[in-house]
Design an enzyme around this catalytic site. Structure first.
Site, short mmCIF file in Angstrom:
data_model
loop_
_atom_site.label_atom_id
_atom_site.label_comp_id
_atom_site.label_asym_id
_atom_site.label_seq_id
_atom_site.Cartn_x
_atom_site.Cartn_y
_atom_site.Cartn_z
N SER A 1 -9.35 1.55 3.46
CA SER A 1 -8.93 2.88 1.95
C SER A 1 -7.76 1.39 1.73
CB SER A 1 -7.75 3.10 2.53
OG SER A 1 -7.50 2.69 3.72
N LYS B 1 0.81 -0.97 -0.05
CA LYS B 1 0.44 0.05 -0.09
C LYS B 1 0.70 1.18 0.03
CE LYS B 1 -3.72 2.07 2.62
NZ LYS B 1 -4.54 1.59 4.00
N SER C 1 -9.97 -1.00 6.57
CA SER C 1 -8.98 -0.45 5.36
C SER C 1 -8.44 -2.05 5.42
CB SER C 1 -8.67 0.65 6.34
OG SER C 1 -8.64 1.63 5.61
#
Length: 453
Positions: free
Chosen positions: A155, A77, A179
């Protein structure tokens, strides 16, 4: 057809010499380059991947493998520092920042295990949403959707999509309000949120220091266990598989089923019945602390808003604010209204509620409930209607943020399908620092939860 290979299956091929790490890295990069959805990755670390794969190949050919993960690809990420690469947190306002001088601690841990870093995955800007929508880099399409027009969850949207699409066997995300677990549930993969502080946070762009945690997105619990070991710089996992007959689950009757889609409840309850038939003890009862979390936020504001605002206060007062996702800006500004006394009240009440929840659990129970009250919704209506965006974002975060506030560890495992054939997630959670026990139970129960046993 999507090719999905677990870490475990790839490890057999690499360690046996059937697949060379160099060929695997090139195959992975080519697959990413040629994939129809170019919004999954923000950028590739091609030279690094080639270098790390060549080093792994030489080690394995010489009989000096670093272990189970040597030569296997991993994606990150866009919150994790990767030496020589800019960490942008999914935002254009950071694109001109200097490249990271060193790897984040967990990136370095995977490097020590011999893993091959292939790139940075897309995400919600500054990790501040549970839906996965990014106006700057595009929104990754949910690979589990037949038409490809549903959100991937956020996310850690790109991380989940990369695994679900078969581009990489492992991607690492962060989880402040869900997330990791939300996109795992929406895309039909496994997502493990560790206890806050289980892994070193050095070199990870923050959202909320009191809530931020890390975890892997992968295809199986076994892969999550392997990733967990590597993030601790262990050479091999130490988690043992539990016996189902020794396990007890409690299903909360508070909050987590409110306004849930009927198909989600049906899939979850079917998994519960399978677990009972396998010998797992299951009880149901209220959890007053769950509703107390939302009462607190109603009175004092959200802890994440206060801490995120403190991080971005100067950015919000600068021209950069106009270049950010307006929905992220709106949520960040909510923190401005939270006073110091409100913030202290939240922290004090949090400690009390954590203690009360621990006292509610009996005999080593694990908590079980749907990861989300709904399946992944279509993208376009959320782009067109901000009110709908905020409504669905709040509902998507609702079940998982409880675990962040109460400092749980948790793992989402696919348990069936709901509306439009979309995946449903089954969330197992345990009190903080009981990660080993949680993973042990998840290993034992995964096949039953999935309906494969």
């Amino acid at each position: 057809m999507t090719v999905q290979r677990t870490l475990a299956s790839l490890a057999v091929l690499v360690q046996s010499g059937e697949i060379d790490p160099v060929a695997l890295a090139q195959e992975t990069l080519d697959r990413i380059d040629n994939h129809a959805d170019q919004a999954i990755f923000i950028g590739l670390t091609r030279e690094r991947a080639e270098r790390e794969a060549e080093a792994a190949s030489k080690r394995i050919r010489a009989g000096r493998s670093l272990g189970l993960l040597d030569g296997l690809p991993v994606a990150w990420k866009d919150l994790f520092d990767i030496q020589g690469s800019v960490t942008t947190a999914g935002s254009v306002v950071l694109k001109d920042s200097p490249p990271a001088e060193a790897d984040a601690a967990v990136v370095g841990a995977f490097r020590g295990a011999g893993m091959v870093t292939v790139g940075r995955t897309n995400m919600n800007e500054f990790a501040f949403s549970g839906l996965g929508i990014n106006p700057h880099h595009g929104t990754p399409r949910n690979p589990a959707s037949a038409d490809g027009h549903r959100i991937p969850g956020g996310s850690s949207s790109g991380s989940a999509a990369a695994v679900a699409a078969g581009l990489v066997p492992l991607a690492i995300g962060t989880d402040t309000g869900g997330s990791v677990r939300i996109p795992a549930a929406m895309t039909g993969i496994v997502g493990y949120k560790a206890t806050r502080g289980r892994y070193a946070m050095k070199g990870v762009f923050p959202l909320s220091g009191s809530l931020d945690s890390l975890g892997p997105l992968c295809l199986t619990v076994q892969d999550a266990v392997w990733a967990d070991a590597a993030m601790h710089s262990l050479t091999a996992p130490v988690i043992r598989r539990a016996e189902p007959a020794d396990l007890s689950l409690v299903v909360p009757e508070t909050i987590v089923f409110d306004n849930a889609e009927a198909e989600v409840v049906t899939a979850f309850e079917a998994a519960i019945r399978r677990l009972e038939l396998a010998g797992v003890r299951v009880s149901h009862r209220p959890f007053p602390s769950f509703s107390a979390v939302f009462d607190l936020m109603g009175r004092h504001g959200a802890l994440v808003n206060a801490e995120a605002y403190a991080i971005h206060r100067e950015r919000l007062a600068s021209p950069d604010a106009a270049r950010m996702d307006h929905r992220v800006v709106a949520r960040l500004r909510l923190g401005e209204a939270i006073s110091v006394s409100d913030y202290i009240a939240l922290l004090d009440a949090r400690d009390r509620l954590i203690k009360e929840t621990l006292e509610t659990l009996q005999g080593g129970e694990l908590i079980a409930h749907p990861t989300l009250p709904h399946v992944a919704p279509p993208i376009e209506p959320l782009l067109a209607d901000d009110d709908l965006f905020f409504k669905i974002n709040g509902r998507s975060l609702r079940n998982t943020l409880i675990g962040n506030f109460l400092d749980f560890c948790g793992i989402s495992i696919p348990c069936g399908s709901g509306a439009a054939g979309m995946p449903v997630g089954f969330l197992l959670s345990a009190p903080h620092h009981q990660d080993d026990r949680l993973l042990s139970a998840a290993l034992a129960l995964e096949a039953v939860i999935r309906g494969e046993a």
